[in-house]
Design a protein around this motif. Structure first.
Motif, PDB file in Angstrom:
ATOM      1  N   ILE A 202      -9.310  27.018 -58.673  1.00 44.87           N
ATOM      2  CA  ILE A 202      -7.824  26.284 -58.926  1.00 44.87           C
ATOM      3  C   ILE A 202      -7.739  24.807 -58.444  1.00 44.87           C
ATOM      4  CG2 ILE A 202      -5.544  26.712 -58.699  1.00 44.87           C
ATOM      5  CD1 ILE A 202      -6.213  29.721 -57.899  1.00 44.87           C
ATOM      6  N   VAL A 203      -8.358  24.883 -57.094  1.00 40.66           N
ATOM      7  CA  VAL A 203      -8.134  23.443 -56.625  1.00 40.66           C
ATOM      8  C   VAL A 203      -9.007  22.457 -57.307  1.00 40.66           C
ATOM      9  CG1 VAL A 203      -9.045  22.164 -54.527  1.00 40.66           C
ATOM     10  CG2 VAL A 203      -8.027  24.384 -54.369  1.00 40.66           C
ATOM     11  N   ASN A 204     -10.018  22.803 -57.908  1.00 41.24           N
ATOM     12  CA  ASN A 204     -11.119  21.992 -58.782  1.00 41.24           C
ATOM     13  C   ASN A 204     -10.323  21.526 -59.978  1.00 41.24           C
ATOM     14  OD1 ASN A 204     -13.024  22.280 -57.005  1.00 41.24           O
ATOM     15  ND2 ASN A 204     -14.140  23.590 -58.253  1.00 41.24           N
ATOM     16  N   HIS A 205      -9.616  22.671 -60.673  1.00 37.97           N
ATOM     17  CA  HIS A 205      -8.976  22.333 -61.928  1.00 37.97           C
ATOM     18  C   HIS A 205      -7.884  21.292 -61.669  1.00 37.97           C
ATOM     19  CE1 HIS A 205      -6.193  23.277 -65.331  1.00 37.97           C
ATOM     20  NE2 HIS A 205      -5.175  23.453 -64.490  1.00 37.97           N
ATOM     21  N   ILE A 206      -7.065  21.674 -60.493  1.00 37.08           N
ATOM     22  CA  ILE A 206      -5.844  20.829 -60.291  1.00 37.08           C
ATOM     23  C   ILE A 206      -6.259  19.262 -60.078  1.00 37.08           C
ATOM     24  CG2 ILE A 206      -4.056  20.169 -58.655  1.00 37.08           C
ATOM     25  CD1 ILE A 206      -3.906  23.238 -58.230  1.00 37.08           C
ATOM     26  N   ILE A 207      -7.494  19.126 -59.187  1.00 41.70           N
ATOM     27  CA  ILE A 207      -7.778  17.704 -59.056  1.00 41.70           C
ATOM     28  C   ILE A 207      -8.540  17.119 -60.110  1.00 41.70           C
ATOM     29  CG2 ILE A 207      -9.678  16.448 -57.720  1.00 41.70           C
ATOM     30  CD1 ILE A 207      -9.527  18.465 -55.394  1.00 41.70           C
ATOM     31  N   GLY A 226      -0.035  38.299 -53.715  1.00 39.99           N
ATOM     32  CA  GLY A 226       1.033  38.156 -53.058  1.00 39.99           C
ATOM     33  C   GLY A 226       0.663  36.762 -51.857  1.00 39.99           C
ATOM     34  N   HIS A 227       1.208  36.506 -50.920  1.00 36.29           N
ATOM     35  CA  HIS A 227       0.690  35.506 -49.778  1.00 36.29           C
ATOM     36  C   HIS A 227       0.921  34.183 -50.608  1.00 36.29           C
ATOM     37  CE1 HIS A 227      -0.597  38.696 -47.184  1.00 36.29           C
ATOM     38  NE2 HIS A 227      -1.292  38.967 -48.247  1.00 36.29           N
ATOM     39  N   SER A 228       1.819  34.033 -51.442  1.00 30.33           N
ATOM     40  CA  SER A 228       2.069  32.716 -52.108  1.00 30.33           C
ATOM     41  C   SER A 228       2.237  31.531 -51.216  1.00 30.33           C
ATOM     42  CB  SER A 228       3.528  32.966 -52.916  1.00 30.33           C
ATOM     43  OG  SER A 228       2.879  33.813 -53.965  1.00 30.33           O
ATOM     44  N   SER A 229       3.231  31.793 -50.153  1.00 29.73           N
ATOM     45  CA  SER A 229       3.473  30.622 -49.173  1.00 29.73           C
ATOM     46  C   SER A 229       1.979  30.195 -48.661  1.00 29.73           C
ATOM     47  CB  SER A 229       4.416  30.838 -48.218  1.00 29.73           C
ATOM     48  OG  SER A 229       5.753  31.339 -48.825  1.00 29.73           O
ATOM     49  N   SER A 230       1.325  30.971 -48.114  1.00 33.18           N
ATOM     50  CA  SER A 230      -0.017  30.601 -47.315  1.00 33.18           C
ATOM     51  C   SER A 230      -1.116  29.912 -48.514  1.00 33.18           C
ATOM     52  CB  SER A 230      -0.770  31.586 -46.731  1.00 33.18           C
ATOM     53  OG  SER A 230      -0.843  32.947 -47.385  1.00 33.18           O
ATOM     54  N   MET A 231      -0.890  30.559 -49.617  1.00 25.81           N
ATOM     55  CA  MET A 231      -1.623  29.853 -50.809  1.00 25.81           C
ATOM     56  C   MET A 231      -1.212  28.569 -51.023  1.00 25.81           C
ATOM     57  SD  MET A 231      -2.219  31.432 -54.647  1.00 25.81           S
ATOM     58  CE  MET A 231      -2.566  33.341 -54.160  1.00 25.81           C
ATOM     59  N   ALA A 232      -0.013  28.095 -50.977  1.00 24.42           N
ATOM     60  CA  ALA A 232       0.667  26.806 -51.320  1.00 24.42           C
ATOM     61  C   ALA A 232       0.076  25.891 -50.293  1.00 24.42           C
ATOM     62  CB  ALA A 232       2.174  26.999 -51.386  1.00 24.42           C
ATOM     63  N   LYS A 233       0.149  26.234 -48.832  1.00 21.71           N
ATOM     64  CA  LYS A 233      -0.341  25.623 -47.798  1.00 21.71           C
ATOM     65  C   LYS A 233      -1.928  25.202 -47.991  1.00 21.71           C
ATOM     66  CE  LYS A 233       2.908  26.524 -44.241  1.00 21.71           C
ATOM     67  NZ  LYS A 233       3.115  27.980 -44.052  1.00 21.71           N
ATOM     68  N   ARG A 234      -2.536  26.113 -48.385  1.00 18.51           N
ATOM     69  CA  ARG A 234      -3.856  25.905 -48.596  1.00 18.51           C
ATOM     70  C   ARG A 234      -4.618  24.887 -49.814  1.00 18.51           C
ATOM     71  NH1 ARG A 234      -4.223  31.290 -47.517  1.00 18.51           N
ATOM     72  NH2 ARG A 234      -4.636  31.881 -49.669  1.00 18.51           N
ATOM     73  N   ILE A 235      -3.802  25.083 -51.010  1.00 16.35           N
ATOM     74  CA  ILE A 235      -3.939  24.340 -52.049  1.00 16.35           C
ATOM     75  C   ILE A 235      -3.298  22.881 -51.937  1.00 16.35           C
ATOM     76  CG2 ILE A 235      -2.954  23.876 -54.497  1.00 16.35           C
ATOM     77  CD1 ILE A 235      -3.453  27.104 -54.899  1.00 16.35           C
ATOM     78  N   GLU A 236      -2.208  22.667 -51.052  1.00 16.64           N
ATOM     79  CA  GLU A 236      -1.771  21.434 -50.721  1.00 16.64           C
ATOM     80  C   GLU A 236      -2.787  20.873 -49.924  1.00 16.64           C
ATOM     81  OE1 GLU A 236       2.416  20.543 -49.699  1.00 16.64           O
ATOM     82  OE2 GLU A 236       1.885  19.366 -48.180  1.00 16.64           O
ATOM     83  N   ALA A 237      -3.476  21.266 -48.949  1.00 17.14           N
ATOM     84  CA  ALA A 237      -4.361  20.640 -48.063  1.00 17.14           C
ATOM     85  C   ALA A 237      -5.438  20.393 -48.806  1.00 17.14           C
ATOM     86  CB  ALA A 237      -4.952  21.833 -47.092  1.00 17.14           C
ATOM     87  N   ALA A 238      -6.132  21.066 -49.753  1.00 13.50           N
ATOM     88  CA  ALA A 238      -7.286  20.821 -50.530  1.00 13.50           C
ATOM     89  C   ALA A 238      -7.102  19.943 -51.522  1.00 13.50           C
ATOM     90  CB  ALA A 238      -7.603  22.336 -51.140  1.00 13.50           C
ATOM     91  N   THR A 239      -5.948  19.773 -52.255  1.00 12.27           N
ATOM     92  CA  THR A 239      -5.634  18.844 -53.292  1.00 12.27           C
ATOM     93  C   THR A 239      -5.010  17.503 -52.784  1.00 12.27           C
ATOM     94  OG1 THR A 239      -3.769  19.871 -54.010  1.00 12.27           O
ATOM     95  CG2 THR A 239      -5.512  20.704 -54.907  1.00 12.27           C
ATOM     96  N   GLY A 240      -4.261  17.593 -51.942  1.00 12.70           N
ATOM     97  CA  GLY A 240      -3.316  16.551 -51.236  1.00 12.70           C
ATOM     98  C   GLY A 240      -2.226  16.371 -52.235  1.00 12.70           C
ATOM     99  N   ILE A 241      -1.885  17.383 -53.114  1.00 13.69           N
ATOM    100  CA  ILE A 241      -0.665  17.349 -53.862  1.00 13.69           C
ATOM    101  C   ILE A 241       0.414  18.356 -53.280  1.00 13.69           C
ATOM    102  CG2 ILE A 241       0.161  18.084 -56.079  1.00 13.69           C
ATOM    103  CD1 ILE A 241      -2.709  17.302 -57.258  1.00 13.69           C
ATOM    104  N   GLU A 242       1.468  17.992 -53.111  1.00 14.39           N
ATOM    105  CA  GLU A 242       2.731  18.446 -52.555  1.00 14.39           C
ATOM    106  C   GLU A 242       2.624  20.102 -53.402  1.00 14.39           C
ATOM    107  OE1 GLU A 242       6.882  17.401 -51.099  1.00 14.39           O
ATOM    108  OE2 GLU A 242       6.171  16.138 -52.705  1.00 14.39           O
ATOM    109  N   THR A 243       2.616  21.227 -52.607  1.00 15.86           N
ATOM    110  CA  THR A 243       2.617  22.606 -53.450  1.00 15.86           C
ATOM    111  C   THR A 243       3.594  23.291 -52.573  1.00 15.86           C
ATOM    112  OG1 THR A 243       0.369  22.196 -53.611  1.00 15.86           O
ATOM    113  CG2 THR A 243       1.074  24.275 -53.940  1.00 15.86           C
ATOM    114  N   ARG A 244       4.438  23.805 -53.464  1.00 16.28           N
ATOM    115  CA  ARG A 244       5.447  24.655 -53.026  1.00 16.28           C
ATOM    116  C   ARG A 244       5.621  26.256 -53.691  1.00 16.28           C
ATOM    117  NH1 ARG A 244       9.737  21.005 -51.409  1.00 16.28           N
ATOM    118  NH2 ARG A 244       8.454  19.626 -49.999  1.00 16.28           N
TER     119      ARG A 244
END
Ligand code: F6P
Length: 320
Positions: A202-207, A226-244
């Motif tokens: 997913i991260v590769n696709h976003i970048i 589930g675990h959408s909030s922690s997933m959002a934090k990880r995706i934001e950290a990996a892509t540098g794109i604000e994720t909510r």
């Protein structure tokens, strides 16, 4: 059959009122008496009954929720609870019961049937997770509510050039996620039946998409993952794109039912009473291959369901 009872059990679903209305009016058509059983099996065990007539179900077809209220009843899982429920039905002269609910509710219905009460199940759940049927009451309204909400979140995601993870309901099933994800053109659809946990993909696709100029990203995540909030934090950290993360929750369960949920629920509720009038018991009303039909409850509960392969392929083709 002279008197039937009707109850709703498990999670409420838009269209349950249309089904109750159809049960009551069809029963009256056959000259049967109808008792509304309040709060599912809990109300049955507490002998909470109301006499119903044509007027009791006036002005309810357009309303979400269930006028009979609903509950998840643990006592009905026990043999003692089931025996008591059958005795209470006999005591009140109820010789047939229509149970509107999900798999858990049908287990109780099957047991009641073995104990001499004619029972018919009607599939009511937003999750679409009942194996024998391609339609369950409430799913259509729930996915329509979900797509309205997702479209709105997308506006904000686009304006802020963010990524949004939107969590939809469905318990262990991914139908709401798959349908709402495809219907909103989402970038990724994560469903419990098939998600391999590969967040890197997913991260590769976003970048890669951001490099090509894509502004916003919508990821539909099923409740079963589930675990959408922690997933959002990880995706934001990996892509540098604000994720909510946005969890849609119970808004998917309420609201005025769609035309399909009103119409199909009316057919299913009415068919349940037709079956009782024919002397049938231990049957589950279903919709399959374009037709309304019915199954033996135990047989239906043994059936397994998976997301149709073509829909999965479609999800892969149309998303990342
Ligand atoms: O079955 C409908 C459903 O909304 C599921 O999608 C969800 O997992 C569950 O009910 C939530 O149940 P409760 O009403 O107990 O919170």
């Amino acid at each position: 059959i002279e008197t039937i009872g009707v109850l709703t059990s498990g999670g409420d679903a838009p269209g349950m009122n249309a089904a109750i209305r159809a049960v009551v009016r069809t029963a009256l058509h056959y000259g049967m008496k109808v008792k509304g059983i309040m709060r599912g099996y809990s109300g049955l065990l507490d002998e909470e009954f109301i006499d119903m007539n044509a007027r009791s179900v006036a002005d309810i077809i357009n309303r979400g929720g269930t006028i009979l209220y609903t509950a998840r009843c643990m006592e009905m899982v026990t043999e003692e609870g089931q025996r008591q429920a059958a005795e209470i039905c006999k005591k009140h002269g109820i010789d047939g019961v229509v149970v509107i609910g999900g798999d858990g509710s049908f287990k109780g219905a099957g047991k009641l049937s073995k104990l001499g009460i004619n029972t018919i199940g009607v599939p009511g759940t937003i999750d679409l997770d009942i194996a024998c049927t391609e339609y369950t009451i409430g799913f259509d309204t729930a996915v329509n509510t979900a797509i309205d909400a997702i479209d709105k979140v997308r506006d904000t995601s686009t304006s802020h050039e963010r990524c949004s993870i939107i969590e939809v309901m469905g318990r262990h099933a991914g139908y709401i996620a798959l349908w709402s994800g495809i219907a909103t053109g989402s970038d990724a659809i994560l469903i419990p039946e098939h998600y391999d946990g590969n967040e890197q993909e997913i991260v590769n696709h976003i970048i890669a998409s951001r490099k090509r100029g894509k502004k916003h990203f919508i990821i539909i995540n099923a409740e079963g993952i589930g675990h959408s909030s922690s997933m959002a934090k990880r995706i934001e950290a990996a892509t540098g794109i604000e994720t909510r993360a946005t969890i849609l929750g119970y808004m998917q369960r309420g609201g005025s039912p769609s035309c399909k949920d009103r119409f199909y629920a009316s057919i299913m509720g009415s068919k349940a009473v037709d079956l009782l009038a024919e002397g049938k018991s231990n049957r589950l009303v279903a919709y399959r291959n374009g037709e309304f039909c019915d199954f033996d409850i135990e047989e239906a509960l043994r059936m397994k369901k998976d997301i149709p392969a073509y829909q999965l392929e479609l999800s892969a083709k149309l998303t990342r």
